[in-house]
Scaffold this motif. Structure first.
Motif, mmCIF file in Angstrom:
data_model
loop_
_atom_site.group_PDB
_atom_site.id
_atom_site.type_symbol
_atom_site.label_atom_id
_atom_site.label_comp_id
_atom_site.label_asym_id
_atom_site.label_seq_id
_atom_site.Cartn_x
_atom_site.Cartn_y
_atom_site.Cartn_z
ATOM 1 N N PRO A 258 -9.267 91.335 48.459
ATOM 2 C CA PRO A 258 -8.839 90.084 47.815
ATOM 3 C C PRO A 258 -8.071 89.170 48.757
ATOM 4 O O PRO A 258 -7.865 87.997 48.449
ATOM 5 N N GLU A 259 -7.646 89.671 49.915
ATOM 6 C CA GLU A 259 -6.860 88.859 50.841
ATOM 7 C C GLU A 259 -7.714 87.976 51.754
ATOM 8 O O GLU A 259 -7.214 87.021 52.335
ATOM 9 N N ARG A 260 -8.988 88.308 51.924
ATOM 10 C CA ARG A 260 -9.775 87.522 52.878
ATOM 11 C C ARG A 260 -10.079 86.125 52.324
ATOM 12 O O ARG A 260 -10.082 85.909 51.106
ATOM 13 N N PRO A 261 -10.356 85.149 53.198
ATOM 14 C CA PRO A 261 -10.653 83.788 52.736
ATOM 15 C C PRO A 261 -11.934 83.725 51.911
ATOM 16 O O PRO A 261 -12.899 84.435 52.200
ATOM 17 N N ARG A 262 -11.922 82.865 50.904
ATOM 18 C CA ARG A 262 -13.084 82.676 50.038
ATOM 19 C C ARG A 262 -13.690 81.291 50.271
ATOM 20 O O ARG A 262 -13.259 80.520 51.126
ATOM 21 N N ALA A 263 -14.692 80.957 49.462
ATOM 22 C CA ALA A 263 -15.481 79.747 49.696
ATOM 23 C C ALA A 263 -14.640 78.485 49.731
ATOM 24 O O ALA A 263 -14.817 77.636 50.609
ATOM 25 N N ARG A 264 -13.724 78.332 48.781
ATOM 26 C CA ARG A 264 -12.941 77.089 48.742
ATOM 27 C C ARG A 264 -12.131 76.898 50.020
ATOM 28 O O ARG A 264 -11.992 75.778 50.526
ATOM 29 N N ALA A 265 -11.604 77.980 50.559
ATOM 30 C CA ALA A 265 -10.838 77.877 51.795
ATOM 31 C C ALA A 265 -11.730 77.405 52.941
ATOM 32 O O ALA A 265 -11.326 76.559 53.758
ATOM 33 N N TYR A 266 -12.939 77.933 53.018
ATOM 34 C CA TYR A 266 -13.866 77.495 54.062
ATOM 35 C C TYR A 266 -14.254 76.028 53.877
ATOM 36 O O TYR A 266 -14.305 75.262 54.844
ATOM 37 N N LEU A 267 -14.543 75.641 52.659
ATOM 38 C CA LEU A 267 -14.936 74.249 52.409
ATOM 39 C C LEU A 267 -13.786 73.300 52.706
ATOM 40 O O LEU A 267 -13.994 72.211 53.267
ATOM 41 N N ASP A 268 -12.572 73.670 52.331
ATOM 42 C CA ASP A 268 -11.407 72.829 52.614
ATOM 43 C C ASP A 268 -11.223 72.640 54.121
ATOM 44 O O ASP A 268 -10.873 71.544 54.578
ATOM 45 N N ALA A 269 -11.432 73.711 54.885
ATOM 46 C CA ALA A 269 -11.238 73.623 56.330
ATOM 47 C C ALA A 269 -12.376 72.871 57.016
ATOM 48 O O ALA A 269 -12.163 72.228 58.052
ATOM 49 N N TYR A 270 -13.551 72.924 56.452
ATOM 50 C CA TYR A 270 -14.746 72.370 57.102
ATOM 51 C C TYR A 270 -14.918 70.874 56.847
ATOM 52 O O TYR A 270 -15.294 70.121 57.749
ATOM 53 N N PHE A 271 -14.643 70.437 55.625
ATOM 54 C CA PHE A 271 -14.929 69.053 55.245
ATOM 55 C C PHE A 271 -13.667 68.203 55.220
ATOM 56 O O PHE A 271 -12.624 68.636 54.721
ATOM 57 N N ALA A 272 -13.798 66.970 55.728
ATOM 58 C CA ALA A 272 -12.710 66.005 55.593
ATOM 59 C C ALA A 272 -12.523 65.632 54.130
ATOM 60 O O ALA A 272 -11.397 65.464 53.650
ATOM 61 N N HIS A 273 -13.603 65.475 53.424
ATOM 62 C CA HIS A 273 -13.582 65.313 51.964
ATOM 63 C C HIS A 273 -14.959 65.691 51.449
ATOM 64 O O HIS A 273 -15.950 65.680 52.180
#
Length: 454
Positions: A258-273
């Protein structure tokens, strides 16, 4: 808050940049007395509608910029015979779509209509075929269509201009449905015929407040008006970069952590918006299983379909297929994030067509003309994960695995005792480095600038 029953021109003022709207010329048509059916009193009704609204027809068509992006806009005037579609309405709609294709512009219908015009009978109803044809030609031309559902959006206007758009936004509380309020069955639940209900059923993407509409519509137009058909989406950097798993079971445990990064974290880091679509357009949503939409990465538009670590449901797969096909039409590269223990396999999932839904995603990925890039960020559980994986362009993070079946299930099928599960995981060769050695993925993604990052 602005009134969602604004006039056509009031709605245009709400969403367009000041001073940019230019009305398109209206095609000339001289109907006979009282229209094509010689409906007694029809000319008088039209004259009264024109005097009341200041418009000559139920739609106003023109070009403008919306938060900086130029588009063709079609605004319905509900005060003109209930925003109904007639023969001359069809002329204007066809002209607007033709202009959009000729000038490579997106189309934005701002809909408020009660349906087809009774005083023109079947002549009015067949305008829906004209509209559908124009929409299909525009889709084939690779141009986006974004509908805004005002109050009311019913009848053929909903079933063509509205529900046929690529992206559908709706104003709060708007009446939306194929059946208008006067033709529904007695006792029909009125809440089923609302913008909110259509979003909940996967038939529209979002309810947007009137004061937020210009900004939201502008964001969609900016993203979908950019095309970059030949260049793949860059692979996201891994957000957590530990060493590689020592054993197959270690890979499984880390992917399930449960500690590893999930999809929202990747999307937040990847996209400006980014902006998200919602729903499969046939009655379903899977907001907890998959995130789909479009975002900006280093000035480029990239579509995404990202599993969230749960069992993806049929509606989620159909939504993923929808966004991949939309991106393909518009020339936008696709990024998929794989993270699921497997497709949902309960009885309800079967009733909802799990197999057919997964097949849709396999087909969408296989048939895409734009590059599809995949990163496995967690669990890669069997065909439910593989459906979103791009053949020849799949990468994995160090805390992920990919397997034909979960090790526990493999052991059960092979009639092995529970203590053999860990060894079974090793035999399945599910670690990222195993997948590289087998030639099944291109490489292992690490943090930015680290060895092994693509």
């Amino acid at each position: 808050m602005p009134d969602q029953r604004l006039t056509a021109r009031g709605t245009l003022d709400l969403v367009t940049d000041d001073g940019t709207f230019a009305e398109l010329p209206s095609p000339a048509r001289e109907p006979g007395p009282d229209g094509p059916l010689a409906w007694q009193g029809y000319d008088a009704s039209r004259a009264r509608a024109a005097e009341r609204t200041g418009e000559e027809e139920s739609v106003v068509c023109g070009t403008a910029t919306v938060a900086g992006t130029r588009a063709v806009l079609i605004a319905f005037e509900f005060g003109f015979l209930g925003g109904s579609l007639g023969e001359r309405t069809g002329d204007r709609l066809e002209g607007a779509y033709t202009y959009a294709r000729g000038h490579r512009l997106p189309v934005v219908p701002l809909i408020a209509t009660g349906g087809s015009r009774m005083q023109e009978g079947m002549v009015a109803l067949t305008q829906l075929q004209r509209v559908a044809r124009q929409s299909a030609l525009t889709r084939e031309a690779g141009l986006p269509q974004m509908a805004v559902l005002r109050d009311p959006t019913t009848g053929g206007g909903w079933a063509t201009l509205g529900a046929g758009a690529d992206v559908i936004l709706a104003l709060p509380g708007a009446q939306v449905g194929f059946a208008g309020s006067r033709v529904r069955p007695p006792g029909a639940d009125p809440t089923a015929y609302t913008a909110e209900a259509q979003v909940a059923a996967g038939s529209a993407d979002a309810v947007v407040r009137a004061e937020d509409l210009k900004e939201t519509l502008g964001a969609w137009l900016r993203l979908l008006s950019r095309t970059d058909r030949g260049t793949p989406a860059p692979v996201p950097a891994a957000l957590d970069t530990p060493g590689l798993p020592a054993t197959g079971w270690d890979a499984v445990r880390r992917a399930r952590s449960p500690e590893r990064p999930r999809a929202r974290a990747y999307l937040d880091a990847y996209f400006a918006h980014r902006v998200e679509i919602s729903g499969d357009r046939c009655g379903g949503r899977d907001p907890d299983g998959i995130l789909c939409g479009f975002g900006e990465h280093h000035g480029r538009t990239v579509a995404f379909a990202a599993q969230t670590g749960t069992g993806t449901r049929p509606a989620g797969y159909r939504t993923a297929a929808r966004v991949i096909r939309m991106a393909d039409r518009l020339g936008v590269p696709v990024l998929t994030l794989v993270d699921t223990p497997g497709a949902a396999n309960d009885a309800e999932a079967e009733r909802q067509g799990a197999g057919a839904a997964i097949a849709e995603v396999f087909g969408a990925v296989a048939g895409a003309r734009v590059p599809v890039t995949t990163l496995v960020i967690g669990e890669g559980g069997s065909g439910g994960a593989l459906a979103l994986a791009a053949p020849g362009n799949t990468w994995a993070t160090p805390d992920s695995y990919f397997s034909v079946i979960a090790p526990e299930l493999a052991a059960a099928i092979l009639k092995r005792p529970p203590e053999a599960i860990e060894n079974t995981a090793d035999q399945l060769r599910v670690r990222p480095q195993d997948l590289v050695e087998l030639g099944l993925i291109r490489g292992i993604v690490r943090g930015p600038g680290q060895e092994g990052a693509p």
